[in-house]
Design a protein around this motif. Sequence first.
Motif, PDB file in Angstrom:
ATOM      1  N   GLY A 128      13.962   8.789  -8.595  1.00 29.47           N
ATOM      2  CA  GLY A 128      13.948   9.357  -7.260  1.00 29.47           C
ATOM      3  C   GLY A 128      13.206   8.468  -6.272  1.00 29.47           C
ATOM      4  N   ALA A 129      13.707   8.430  -5.035  1.00 28.54           N
ATOM      5  CA  ALA A 129      13.047   7.641  -3.991  1.00 28.54           C
ATOM      6  C   ALA A 129      11.638   8.160  -3.760  1.00 28.54           C
ATOM      7  CB  ALA A 129      13.873   7.724  -2.706  1.00 28.54           C
ATOM      8  N   TRP A 130      10.698   7.243  -3.657  1.00 25.75           N
ATOM      9  CA  TRP A 130       9.288   7.536  -3.392  1.00 25.75           C
ATOM     10  C   TRP A 130       8.613   8.275  -4.542  1.00 25.75           C
ATOM     11  CZ3 TRP A 130       8.302   4.591   0.526  1.00 25.75           C
ATOM     12  CH2 TRP A 130       9.265   4.408   1.537  1.00 25.75           C
ATOM     13  N   CYS A 131       9.206   8.317  -5.720  1.00 24.09           N
ATOM     14  CA  CYS A 131       8.549   8.953  -6.867  1.00 24.09           C
ATOM     15  C   CYS A 131       8.269   7.911  -7.942  1.00 24.09           C
ATOM     16  CB  CYS A 131       9.382  10.108  -7.411  1.00 24.09           C
ATOM     17  SG  CYS A 131       8.555  11.007  -8.762  1.00 24.09           S
ATOM     18  N   GLY A 132       9.242   7.670  -8.819  1.00 20.72           N
ATOM     19  CA  GLY A 132       9.073   6.657  -9.850  1.00 20.72           C
ATOM     20  C   GLY A 132       8.076   7.024 -10.935  1.00 20.72           C
ATOM     21  N   GLU A 133       7.862   8.319 -11.143  1.00 19.20           N
ATOM     22  CA  GLU A 133       6.938   8.758 -12.206  1.00 19.20           C
ATOM     23  C   GLU A 133       7.331   8.148 -13.546  1.00 19.20           C
ATOM     24  OE1 GLU A 133       4.147   9.499 -13.410  1.00 19.20           O
ATOM     25  OE2 GLU A 133       3.923  11.581 -12.731  1.00 19.20           O
ATOM     26  N   VAL A 134       6.326   7.796 -14.348  1.00 15.64           N
ATOM     27  CA  VAL A 134       6.548   7.208 -15.664  1.00 15.64           C
ATOM     28  C   VAL A 134       6.078   8.192 -16.729  1.00 15.64           C
ATOM     29  CG1 VAL A 134       5.982   5.318 -17.227  1.00 15.64           C
ATOM     30  CG2 VAL A 134       6.267   4.871 -14.778  1.00 15.64           C
ATOM     31  N   VAL A 135       6.935   8.494 -17.678  1.00 19.98           N
ATOM     32  CA  VAL A 135       6.618   9.402 -18.778  1.00 19.98           C
ATOM     33  C   VAL A 135       6.624   8.627 -20.088  1.00 19.98           C
ATOM     34  CG1 VAL A 135       7.387  11.437 -20.069  1.00 19.98           C
ATOM     35  CG2 VAL A 135       7.574  11.408 -17.577  1.00 19.98           C
ATOM     36  N   THR A 136       5.558   8.740 -20.840  1.00 19.77           N
ATOM     37  CA  THR A 136       5.505   8.108 -22.157  1.00 19.77           C
ATOM     38  C   THR A 136       6.019   9.091 -23.205  1.00 19.77           C
ATOM     39  OG1 THR A 136       3.209   8.822 -22.468  1.00 19.77           O
ATOM     40  CG2 THR A 136       3.561   6.638 -21.541  1.00 19.77           C
ATOM     41  N   VAL A 137       6.816   8.595 -24.123  1.00 19.35           N
ATOM     42  CA  VAL A 137       7.446   9.419 -25.148  1.00 19.35           C
ATOM     43  C   VAL A 137       7.141   8.830 -26.525  1.00 19.35           C
ATOM     44  CG1 VAL A 137       9.610  10.478 -25.926  1.00 19.35           C
ATOM     45  CG2 VAL A 137       9.329   9.824 -23.519  1.00 19.35           C
ATOM     46  N   ALA A 138       6.806   9.688 -27.458  1.00 16.87           N
ATOM     47  CA  ALA A 138       6.544   9.231 -28.829  1.00 16.87           C
ATOM     48  C   ALA A 138       6.990  10.301 -29.815  1.00 16.87           C
ATOM     49  CB  ALA A 138       5.060   8.920 -29.021  1.00 16.87           C
ATOM     50  N   GLY A 139       7.336   9.856 -31.005  1.00 19.42           N
ATOM     51  CA  GLY A 139       7.751  10.808 -32.024  1.00 19.42           C
ATOM     52  C   GLY A 139       8.229  10.116 -33.277  1.00 19.42           C
ATOM     53  N   GLU A 140       9.073  10.815 -34.014  1.00 18.30           N
ATOM     54  CA  GLU A 140       9.637  10.286 -35.254  1.00 18.30           C
ATOM     55  C   GLU A 140      11.156  10.179 -35.127  1.00 18.30           C
ATOM     56  OE1 GLU A 140       6.289  12.080 -38.352  1.00 18.30           O
ATOM     57  OE2 GLU A 140       8.333  12.901 -38.336  1.00 18.30           O
ATOM     58  N   TYR A 141      11.720   9.223 -35.829  1.00 16.69           N
ATOM     59  CA  TYR A 141      13.167   9.033 -35.763  1.00 16.69           C
ATOM     60  C   TYR A 141      13.745   8.969 -37.171  1.00 16.69           C
ATOM     61  CZ  TYR A 141      12.974   4.260 -37.534  1.00 16.69           C
ATOM     62  OH  TYR A 141      12.798   3.178 -38.352  1.00 16.69           O
ATOM     63  N   ARG A 142      15.045   9.168 -37.215  1.00 17.97           N
ATOM     64  CA  ARG A 142      15.814   8.886 -38.429  1.00 17.97           C
ATOM     65  C   ARG A 142      17.197   8.444 -37.972  1.00 17.97           C
ATOM     66  NH1 ARG A 142      16.197   9.794 -43.951  1.00 17.97           N
ATOM     67  NH2 ARG A 142      18.341   9.874 -44.701  1.00 17.97           N
ATOM     68  N   TRP A 143      17.716   7.413 -38.606  1.00 18.33           N
ATOM     69  CA  TRP A 143      19.107   7.066 -38.379  1.00 18.33           C
ATOM     70  C   TRP A 143      19.828   6.940 -39.713  1.00 18.33           C
ATOM     71  CZ3 TRP A 143      21.064   2.711 -40.547  1.00 18.33           C
ATOM     72  CH2 TRP A 143      20.251   1.596 -40.723  1.00 18.33           C
ATOM     73  N   ASP A 144      21.086   7.297 -39.665  1.00 19.92           N
ATOM     74  CA  ASP A 144      21.947   7.220 -40.855  1.00 19.92           C
ATOM     75  C   ASP A 144      23.248   6.551 -40.462  1.00 19.92           C
ATOM     76  OD1 ASP A 144      20.704   9.053 -43.123  1.00 19.92           O
ATOM     77  OD2 ASP A 144      20.391  10.090 -41.221  1.00 19.92           O
ATOM     78  N   GLU A 145      23.735   5.724 -41.343  1.00 20.26           N
ATOM     79  CA  GLU A 145      25.043   5.110 -41.137  1.00 20.26           C
ATOM     80  C   GLU A 145      26.023   5.774 -42.090  1.00 20.26           C
ATOM     81  OE1 GLU A 145      26.156   0.780 -41.942  1.00 20.26           O
ATOM     82  OE2 GLU A 145      25.828   0.818 -39.766  1.00 20.26           O
ATOM     83  N   VAL A 146      27.028   6.399 -41.522  1.00 20.70           N
ATOM     84  CA  VAL A 146      27.999   7.142 -42.326  1.00 20.70           C
ATOM     85  C   VAL A 146      29.396   6.570 -42.104  1.00 20.70           C
ATOM     86  CG1 VAL A 146      26.630   9.247 -42.276  1.00 20.70           C
ATOM     87  CG2 VAL A 146      28.323   8.842 -40.495  1.00 20.70           C
ATOM     88  N   VAL A 147      30.238   6.799 -43.060  1.00 23.34           N
ATOM     89  CA  VAL A 147      31.623   6.340 -42.972  1.00 23.34           C
ATOM     90  C   VAL A 147      32.499   7.490 -42.506  1.00 23.34           C
ATOM     91  CG1 VAL A 147      33.596   5.436 -44.244  1.00 23.34           C
ATOM     92  CG2 VAL A 147      31.284   4.631 -44.788  1.00 23.34           C
ATOM     93  N   GLN A 148      33.201   7.278 -41.415  1.00 21.11           N
ATOM     94  CA  GLN A 148      34.144   8.271 -40.910  1.00 21.11           C
ATOM     95  C   GLN A 148      35.562   7.810 -41.231  1.00 21.11           C
ATOM     96  OE1 GLN A 148      33.466   9.008 -36.751  1.00 21.11           O
ATOM     97  NE2 GLN A 148      31.664  10.265 -37.134  1.00 21.11           N
ATOM     98  N   GLN A 149      36.302   8.662 -41.899  1.00 19.65           N
ATOM     99  CA  GLN A 149      37.675   8.351 -42.294  1.00 19.65           C
ATOM    100  C   GLN A 149      38.628   8.818 -41.200  1.00 19.65           C
ATOM    101  OE1 GLN A 149      37.956   6.997 -45.502  1.00 19.65           O
ATOM    102  NE2 GLN A 149      40.087   6.428 -45.055  1.00 19.65           N
ATOM    103  N   TRP A 150      39.351   7.864 -40.603  1.00 24.64           N
ATOM    104  CA  TRP A 150      40.273   8.212 -39.535  1.00 24.64           C
ATOM    105  C   TRP A 150      41.643   8.598 -40.084  1.00 24.64           C
ATOM    106  CZ3 TRP A 150      38.147   9.128 -35.078  1.00 24.64           C
ATOM    107  CH2 TRP A 150      36.928   8.501 -34.758  1.00 24.64           C
ATOM    108  N   ASN A 151      42.075   7.917 -41.112  1.00 25.88           N
ATOM    109  CA  ASN A 151      43.325   8.280 -41.787  1.00 25.88           C
ATOM    110  C   ASN A 151      43.223   7.749 -43.217  1.00 25.88           C
ATOM    111  OD1 ASN A 151      44.104   5.475 -41.694  1.00 25.88           O
ATOM    112  ND2 ASN A 151      44.732   5.824 -39.553  1.00 25.88           N
ATOM    113  N   ASP A 152      44.312   7.723 -43.918  1.00 29.60           N
ATOM    114  CA  ASP A 152      44.274   7.314 -45.316  1.00 29.60           C
ATOM    115  C   ASP A 152      43.874   5.857 -45.502  1.00 29.60           C
ATOM    116  OD1 ASP A 152      45.015   9.821 -46.045  1.00 29.60           O
ATOM    117  OD2 ASP A 152      47.158   9.357 -46.178  1.00 29.60           O
ATOM    118  N   GLU A 153      44.031   5.037 -44.456  1.00 32.89           N
ATOM    119  CA  GLU A 153      43.789   3.608 -44.621  1.00 32.89           C
ATOM    120  C   GLU A 153      42.607   3.091 -43.802  1.00 32.89           C
ATOM    121  OE1 GLU A 153      47.387   1.638 -43.694  1.00 32.89           O
ATOM    122  OE2 GLU A 153      48.517   2.477 -45.381  1.00 32.89           O
TER     123      GLU A 153
END
Length: 248
Positions: free
Chosen positions: A66-91
Amino acid sequence: MNKNLWRKSYGALPPLPCPRCGKTKLSRNGDIQRLEPEYITRELADQNLQGDCSEGSFIAFMVCKGAWCGEVVTVAGEYRWDEVVQQWNDEEEQRVTTYDYRVFSMRPGPLIIGIPKKLNEDAKRHLKMAFELFWTDYASCANRLRIVVESLLDQFGINRENGKGEFLNLASRIERLTKTKPDQADFLNALRWLGNAGSHDGIVDFDDLLSCFDMLEHAMIELFEQRDEKRRAEAKRIIAAKGKPDAR
């Protein structure tokens, strides 16, 4: 209040309301920094899962554009990522990475509900602290909302003593408010009970906490602006005129 904005975890950091101006959404500034602990790295290696998933801690910055604001928020926490296989068709198949970010800290806390301009400074201070505790501890957050109710009653002239030097508990103070504002009793009592549970049991349900934020916002709007009262008055006016134009 948009309840859909507030969740236990996110696939990506969402555009939450700026804690300073409240008019502009926050957006991520730069990349999310993720760090996997060494013991997790070893565990994944032992299970032959490296490259398929990861978990650890993250930090990030979010900025108000926002104009004339620019507030900065710090964020912290825990993450997890997973790589999965998505089947679109038989091949054909595609490997897709999904992220899950569990936020444990946002400071200053984004506005979960609006803060009325007429709200006293003491209540504002506790409400802003509740916005930060929402990410850290649900029970502490609920207790802080209870304190907001106490300060709100102060503002509406509901004394903390009965005139004889005897302390009035919150239930008694809410009961006194109902003599002039009866429609808000259930909302304020729900906040009282949830705050009590947070203090005594240390456990508060996430959805109940969101509901109490919503009820507090509604109660403050009605106490300060009397929207329902104005609606009822307008309805009575139209009924009295039998729907015909009147000479307002």
